[in-house]
Design an enzyme around this catalytic site. Structure first.
Site, PDB file in Angstrom:
ATOM      1  N   LYS A 242       0.846  -1.204   0.000  1.00  0.00           N
ATOM      2  CA  LYS A 242       0.000   0.000   0.000  1.00  0.00           C
ATOM      3  C   LYS A 242       0.880   1.252   0.000  1.00  0.00           C
ATOM      4  CE  LYS A 242      -3.734  -2.518   2.222  1.00  0.00           C
ATOM      5  NZ  LYS A 242      -4.381  -2.957   3.469  1.00  0.00           N
TER       6      LYS A 242
ATOM      7  N   GLN B 186      -4.297  -1.511   9.720  1.00  0.00           N
ATOM      8  CA  GLN B 186      -4.322  -2.853   9.134  1.00  0.00           C
ATOM      9  C   GLN B 186      -4.961  -3.840  10.113  1.00  0.00           C
ATOM     10  OE1 GLN B 186      -3.491  -3.595   5.976  1.00  0.00           O
ATOM     11  NE2 GLN B 186      -3.903  -5.763   6.210  1.00  0.00           N
TER      12      GLN B 186
ATOM     13  N   ASP C 280     -10.976   3.176   4.686  1.00  0.00           N
ATOM     14  CA  ASP C 280     -11.458   1.792   4.621  1.00  0.00           C
ATOM     15  C   ASP C 280     -12.986   1.765   4.515  1.00  0.00           C
ATOM     16  OD1 ASP C 280      -9.535  -0.322   4.724  1.00  0.00           O
ATOM     17  OD2 ASP C 280      -9.072   0.184   6.810  1.00  0.00           O
TER      18      ASP C 280
HETATM   19  N1  GUN Z   1      -7.098  -6.614   6.432  1.00  0.00           N
HETATM   20  C1  GUN Z   1      -7.563  -7.346   5.406  1.00  0.00           C
HETATM   21  N2  GUN Z   1      -8.245  -6.572   4.536  1.00  0.00           N
HETATM   22  C2  GUN Z   1      -8.202  -5.315   5.039  1.00  0.00           C
HETATM   23  C3  GUN Z   1      -8.735  -4.071   4.595  1.00  0.00           C
HETATM   24  O1  GUN Z   1      -9.392  -3.953   3.556  1.00  0.00           O
HETATM   25  N3  GUN Z   1      -8.472  -3.004   5.398  1.00  0.00           N
HETATM   26  C4  GUN Z   1      -7.768  -3.112   6.545  1.00  0.00           C
HETATM   27  N4  GUN Z   1      -7.590  -2.007   7.262  1.00  0.00           N
HETATM   28  N5  GUN Z   1      -7.259  -4.249   6.977  1.00  0.00           N
HETATM   29  C5  GUN Z   1      -7.484  -5.344   6.224  1.00  0.00           C
END
Ligand code: GUN
Length: 297
Positions: free
Chosen positions: A52, A96, A119
């Site tokens: 990311k 995350q 998110d």
């Molecule tokens: N862990 C797995 N998928 C995601 C996501 O889309 N966002 C976040 N913050 N953590 C994740």
């Protein structure tokens, strides 16, 4: 002929559009920034977060990254979120998931300022999505919607089956598919671990979104001829490879691609779209926070 849906290509087009948004913002004196927060030593989470950050760099979004010891008290994570909420140079915040067991996930999701919640997991943003007034659509289901649109797969009036009811994918996916809006208007069924006659339901679908987190859960024998199959799964299974494992989806690709009209591969399908939509939400956040109109891709 089964069409293989190229998520890398669609994601590249989204990233290019996001780069244009970054230029528009920069011309108005706004540098969009994304903060990622990692409180985990899970190698997969570490990899996702670093990808990311790399994506941010590619499109000109400023990346900030905070790592918190997984054994630290939960308050350290909450304080970090508070600091990032207050920072002018941070447009979006992503914590995350999963967080360690001693951290209350619900508190984390509520702590991120809704205006920076790229998110789309804060209850305010979930509510807005359900009400048809989304601010930030969650990245994976939004990416799926963009893929369907890019391949002219009609959702209006289609029978869609979402397999999986997670907060991150299944629930928001179903909510997007039922909206009275472009990319919606589908007759949508959500299946999960307690669903009876799963085969019958999946077999009636024009569009199947597999997000159960179980390798090979959907196979060709369950599908209607010509169905569109979107595989959201990323499952680690033991394999005779250098790393000792390989990543496979929730769909048994070989049998499904014999029957499907269109199908996403793993990797190279939904995964790149999830990452691209995070960048999309970040420039959207920056535009909203600074009252700059951006032409989102
Ligand atoms: N862990 C797995 N998928 C995601 C996501 O889309 N966002 C976040 N913050 N953590 C994740």
């Amino acid at each position: 002929m089964t069409e293989v849906i190229d998520g890398e290509a669609v994601a590249a087009a989204i990233r290019s559009g996001v780069s244009d948004c970054v230029e528009t913002l920069t011309a108005s004196g706004v540098r969009p920034g994304l903060a990622t927060v990692l409180m985990s030593d899970d190698p997969a989470s570490e990899t996702y977060v670093s990808m990311k950050q790399r994506d941010c760099e590619e499109v000109g979004i400023e990346g900030f990254h905070v790592e918190i010891d997984p054994d630290a008290p939960a308050s350290e994570l909450y304080d970090t979120i508070d600091d990032l909420n207050d920072r002018e140079d941070v447009s979006g915040i992503l914590v995350q998931l999963p967080v360690p067991d001693h951290v209350d996930k619900r508190t984390v999701l509520r702590r991120v300022a809704p205006e920076k919640d790229v998110d789309g997991f804060h209850p305010e943003n979930v509510g807005r999505l359900v009400a048809g007034d989304a601010r930030f659509k969650p990245c994976t289901p939004h990416g799926v919607q963009k893929l369907l649109d890019a391949y002219d797969i009609e959702t209006e009036g289609a029978d869609a089956v979402v397999v999986g009811r997670s907060d991150i994918v299944g629930k928001p996916m179903a909510n997007l598919l039922i909206q009275k809006a472009p990319g919606g208007n589908a007759t949508t069924t959500v299946c999960h671990s307690r669903t009876r006659n799963l085969e019958e339901k999946v077999g009636s679908a024009d569009i199947v979104v597999a997000a159960a987190g179980i390798p090979g859960f959907v196979d060709g024998s369950m599908l209607k001829e010509g169905a569109t199959v979107i595989d959201v799964g990323i499952n680690k299974v033991d394999a005779d490879t250098e790393k000792g494992y390989e990543l496979v989806g929730d769909v048994d690709y070989d049998s499904a691609s014999e029957v499907a009209g269109a199908i996403t591969p793993v990797p190279g399908g939904v995964g790149p779209m999830t990452r691209a939509m995070l960048l999309y939400n970040t420039v959207k956040a920056a535009g909203l926070q600074h009252d700059v109109d951006v032409d989102l891709p």
